[in-house]
Enzyme design. Structure first.
Site, short mmCIF file in Angstrom:
data_model
loop_
_atom_site.label_atom_id
_atom_site.label_comp_id
_atom_site.label_asym_id
_atom_site.label_seq_id
_atom_site.Cartn_x
_atom_site.Cartn_y
_atom_site.Cartn_z
N GLU A 97 0.18 -6.52 -3.01
CA GLU A 97 0.47 -5.42 -3.96
C GLU A 97 1.73 -4.67 -3.53
O GLU A 97 2.53 -4.23 -4.38
CB GLU A 97 -0.73 -4.48 -4.02
CG GLU A 97 -0.51 -3.19 -4.79
CD GLU A 97 -1.12 -1.99 -4.10
OE1 GLU A 97 -0.38 -1.00 -3.86
OE2 GLU A 97 -2.33 -2.04 -3.80
N GLU B 248 -1.43 3.60 5.46
CA GLU B 248 -2.54 3.88 4.54
C GLU B 248 -3.88 3.71 5.26
O GLU B 248 -4.82 4.48 5.02
CB GLU B 248 -2.46 2.95 3.33
CG GLU B 248 -1.27 3.23 2.41
CD GLU B 248 -1.29 2.37 1.17
OE1 GLU B 248 -2.37 1.82 0.83
OE2 GLU B 248 -0.25 2.25 0.52
#
Length: 949
Positions: free
Chosen positions: A195, A273
């Site tokens: 992604e 993240e």
């Protein structure tokens, strides 16, 4: 009423509109109801579309109606697309005239991400261009179906609506129905990593950051997310640049470069993240729960990915991560299982031509869509049906009771989990939480399915009841679980209740019909995910509305919610030192044990049902009258003070724009008692907490009927906010004021609230972003008491007698300022203030007490404030840079002030005045000060008037 000469036809059974996505964002869509609904059908050259027009028949001034039309198509490569166009362009859709289209901005082989002056001129003058419309694809090119897409709101005649935030934006979203469940075993997090990598340039536009630069230059934004079974990409941009953006964006799914040299950089982004997610107790519980599934099942995988799984381990194993990325993209990013939604003020023909031209190039690899249908009962394991004790990051006592059920996505028209969660989460008489609160065992409860990919997918559905326990409740957690099981048994014995199901359906219908406008970027993202989950006719409503009452479906699910199938997880800081096991990725400390034999035996047989647990009564707050009241006050642009008295004043403005039967009421009870000391601020927090607790049961009916109330301990007093449908809102406001007037508490409740407030302060302090914000306000604002001082004062001890004395002093002298806005009359607004004054019986303030916000006047230099975070286990840092824009005088015209800001704006980037760095526990070489006031004392205060300007 006709649309382009087409005859009217009855509307479908349930109107179509946008809704929240199934899981992540939870943003409501737009489908306001106005009285009188008419549907019209017409046919375009290539597609059948349905338009909904809404007409108000309330007798008020005429309105302008805005709708949308939508078309569903399937391209030759198998891609499914929903095209949404505003009604403003419907006449253009059927006009025999040519339409102007924005040209795709291209550079040569090198995409710099910037535009030439010619590009800008072409965009600005596109309405003056006349080009031949593109030929429509033949019927053999695509399958076409019509959808009605409502986005209607009203406006008084003669007033031009100009919503800058949404009117000029076009948006698109694309959902690839493949996610982290497809991660290879040797590369955890690969779907998430792809992604990130897919956006690093394309063959046609090779510049690595070109798309991001293009969007930002033209007012847009983009984002993406990876879930268990889908990956979603979305962006928005100003309308005139939409086609150019679509072409650049589509290339990421046609020929992405996925630059090899950028791998390390993007691995670091993924690892960041992961580090941000690590301190979250919800994420930690999810990963631990997934580890209890059967071996070989995808929910056991580490979805996040980090530097270890995507860089260090592959390097040790001689895995070429770049080649594996390419393979993953080729195997799974295929057009047949890709959904696209575009929304713009272009015509349907134009959007159809653009989508066909651009997105038909997305490859179809001919491979079947990944399926997990062969995987059943993933949590039917001995490891699942046990008690897990977990050490959380936050200071909490939390009991999670979890069941793993067969997948419930197919039952979305019945929504059995919503029905059950509505009952389990109820806080009125006869509920689980009402009983536990009376025992002083719990302060909050939530139940249901979060509709994230982990909790709701094609393999299973999670149903979880989460109870926030008091210290006493922690000692009796088995008894708390028993109360839950008694309630579930009661639901099984009584069976589904059609009255309750219809009540939930009515509440959802009301919320859906009058929901607020949503930004296009969220709108298309929601629908894009819905296309993966629901039938075509339910793309826009499937996640919000209840359609079919089938008691047998609900009963089947209820029968599965028994003690023998449940997992118990007890999170508490009291578990520290008692949990020898550690989860690999988030390093969660936990222990596992069998259910205590006594309770295992009780739950294995037919135990008694607690008679205090029963179905909720019929809801008296459910609105049924949505008529718009005639005005009794002249139309104004801003609120007007309509009542002024020694005890307070009332401001009023009738809504003349949205024409929804909603009201917003705001009261500020101002008292000089609050700012006297840190103890006074803490006492106000306790006062508000107990008052909210006292209201929780009687006001819960209003809450679920979408009448919202909020009590806030403000800097200068108590703030009361109430909003919702005007039909029953006065009842809720009176209930709040009545409980404020008759305030009381027991010693047990006082001690419970005090202990919970300690946890609240502590949990705020260990979050670096909250600590940074609090300290920034302490430095800048006059009279601001920091959380750390409130926490220290509370830890020293506060008595119930001091709370009684504070409340008596607080309510004896007040100045009450109110605002009422929405669909109500001026007389009703005045009545609200009169009710407050009469009911509370307070005296006016001896001296005027205006609310003044005074802010420190920062010197023209760069000040640096470093703060060590209090959570030693959190490696994350927080940086805040604050610019103070002051010194322009008292401008009377907003336009003049804006002009000054435009001139001064470029200078702001050169002189940051105050920087906050609460980095991590690793910060070194720091000179400590004894108190934050030592830092602020040399700084001067600005008058509040100057700051407001």
């Amino acid at each position: 009423v006709q649309v382009r000469g087409a005859p009217l036809t009855p509307p479908p059974q349930r109107s179509l509109g946008a809704g929240p996505c199934s899981g992540r964002c939870g943003t409501s869509g737009l489908s306001p109801r106005v009285r009188g609904s008419f549907g019209a059908e017409f046919t375009t050259a290539t597609a059948r579309a349905v338009v909904f027009c809404k007409v108000v028949t309330s007798g008020c001034s005429s309105v302008r109606v805005k709708c949308q039309v939508g078309t569903y198509i399937k391209l030759q490569n198998g891609l499914h697309a929903l095209l949404i166009s505003d009604i403003n362009n419907v006449e253009e859709e059927f006009a025999e005239e040519s339409s102007a289209e924005s040209e795709i901005e291209t550079d040569d082989d090198n995409d710099s991400g910037t535009d030439s002056e010619d590009d800008r001129e072409n965009s600005d003058n596109k309405d003056d261009e006349k080009v031949k419309p593109e030929e429509s694809p033949s019927d053999s090119d695509m399958e076409v179906e019509g959808l009605a897409v409502e986005e209607a709101w009203t406006e008084p005649t003669g007033k031009k609506e100009d919503d800058e935030s949404t009117e000029k934006m076009s948006a698109a979203a694309l959902c690839v129905t493949v996610g982290s469940f497809c991660d290879p075993e040797d590369l955890p997090g690969l779907a998430h990593f792809l992604e990130h990598m897919v956006f690093l340039g394309s063959l046609k536009y090779p510049d690595e950051n070109g798309f991001d630069v293009f969007l930002k230059k033209h007012g847009g934004s983009e984002n993406a997310s990876t879930d268990s079974e889908r990956t979603v990409f979305h962006f928005d941009i100003w309308q005139q640049y939409f086609k150019a953006a679509l072409d650049r964006w589509a290339q990421f799914f046609i020929n992405p470069l996925m630059i090899r040299d950028a791998i390390d950089c993007e691995v670091e982004a993924v690892d960041n993240e992961y580090q941000l997610a690590k301190p979250c107790d919800t994420n930690r519980w999810e990963l631990l729960l997934g580890s209890l599934a059967r071996p070989g099942y995808p929910m056991r995988k580490f979805f996040w990915g980090n530097a270890e799984t995507l860089k260090h381990e592959p390097k040790k194993s001689n895995i070429d991560i770049y080649t594996r990325l390419k393979d993953f993209w080729q195997n799974y990013y295929s057009a047949p299982y890709t959904n696209l939604v575009v929304q713009s003020k272009e015509t349907l023909n134009t959007l159809e031509n653009w989508v066909t031209e651009i997105f038909s190039q997305i490859p179809n690899n001919g491979l079947p869509k990944p399926s997990f249908d062969h995987l059943t009962d993933p949590f039917d394991t001995p490891e699942f049906q046990k008690l897990y004790r977990v050490v959380p990051v936050s200071n909490i006592h939390l009991l999670n009771i979890t069941w793993a059920l067969p997948p419930q996505e197919r039952n979305y028209r019945v929504k059995p989990l919503r029905y059950i969660s509505w009952l389990v989460g109820h806080e009125g008489k006869g509920s689980i939480l009402s009983f536990l609160r009376k025992k002083l065992w719990a302060v909050a409860l939530s139940g249901g399915n979060a509709e994230t990919g982990f909790e709701q997918n094609s393999i299973y559905s999670i149903f979880m009841i989460s109870i926030t326990l008091t210290s006493e409740g922690y000692e009796h957690f088995y008894e708390v679980a028993h109360v839950v099981f008694q309630y579930m048994k009661m639901l099984q014995k009584v069976g589904p209740d059609k009255r309750i199901w219809k009540e939930i359906q009515k509440i959802n219908d009301n919320e859906f019909s009058f929901q607020d406008q949503v930004d296009p970027i969220n709108y298309v993202e929601n629908i894009c995910e819905n296309m993966h989950l629901f039938c075509k006719q339910d793309f826009l409503t499937g996640n919000q509305l209840l359609f079919d009452y089938k008691p047998e479906v609900i009963a089947d699910v209820l029968d599965l919610l028994c003690p023998q199938r449940a997992n118990l997880c007890l999170l508490s800081t009291n578990n520290e030192g008692k949990c020898p096991l550690k989860e690999r990725w988030f390093e969660t400390q936990y222990s596992v044990e069998d259910i205590e034999q006594y309770w295992a035996t009780v739950w294995a047989f037919d135990f008694e049902i607690n008679p205090d647990l029963h179905h909720p009564e019929e809801n008296e707050y459910l609105a049924t009258d949505f008529s718009l009241k005639p005005p009794d006050f002249p139309e104004v642009d801003y609120p007007v003070k309509v009542l002024n008295a020694p005890q307070g004043c009332m401001w009023y403005k009738k809504d003349n724009k949205f024409r929804k039967p909603k009201v917003y009421v705001h009261f500020h009870l101002i008292s000089p008692q609050v700012q006297q000391s840190a103890e006074s601020v803490v006492l106000l927090d306790i006062f508000v907490s107990i008052l909210s607790l006292n209201l929780s049961e009687p006001a819960y009916g209003a809450d679920i009927a979408k009448l919202e109330y909020k009590l806030v301990a403000g800097e200068h007093g108590l703030i009361i906010r109430v909003k919702g449908f005007n039909h029953k809102l006065p009842l809720l406001l009176q209930l709040v004021i009545d409980h404020l007037s008759d305030f009381s508490f027991t010693p047990g409740v006082f001690e419970m609230v005090k202990e919970e407030l300690k946890k609240t302060y502590f949990n705020m302090l260990i979050k670096s972003e909250v600590l940074a914000k609090d300290l920034r306000h302490v430095i800048l604002e006059y009279g601001k008491w920091p959380i750390i001082e409130k926490y220290q004062r509370l830890m020293k001890g506060i008595s119930a007698e001091s709370l009684l004395s504070f409340v008596k002093a607080f309510t004896s002298q007040l100045f009450v300022e109110g605002l009422a806005q929405g669909k109500l009359t001026c007389q009703e607004a005045k009545g609200f203030l009169r009710y407050v004054v009469v009911k509370l019986q307070f005296a006016p303030l001896a001296h005027p007490c205006p609310v003044q916000f005074r802010v420190v006047d920062l010197p023209n230099t760069h000040l640096l404030c470093k703060v060590k975070t209090l959570n030693k286990g959190d490696a994350n840092s927080e940086v805040t840079v604050y610019y103070q824009v002051v010194g322009y005088g008292e401008q009377e015209q907003d336009s003049e002030f804006a002009a000054v800001l435009d001139v001064q704006g470029p200078l702001l980037g050169e002189h940051p005045q105050l920087t906050f760095l609460p980095p991590s526990s690793y910060m070194k070489n720091t000179a400590f000060i004894r108190h934050i006031k030592d830092f602020t004392s040399p700084l001067n205060l600005l008058p509040h008037r100057k700051i407001l300007q």
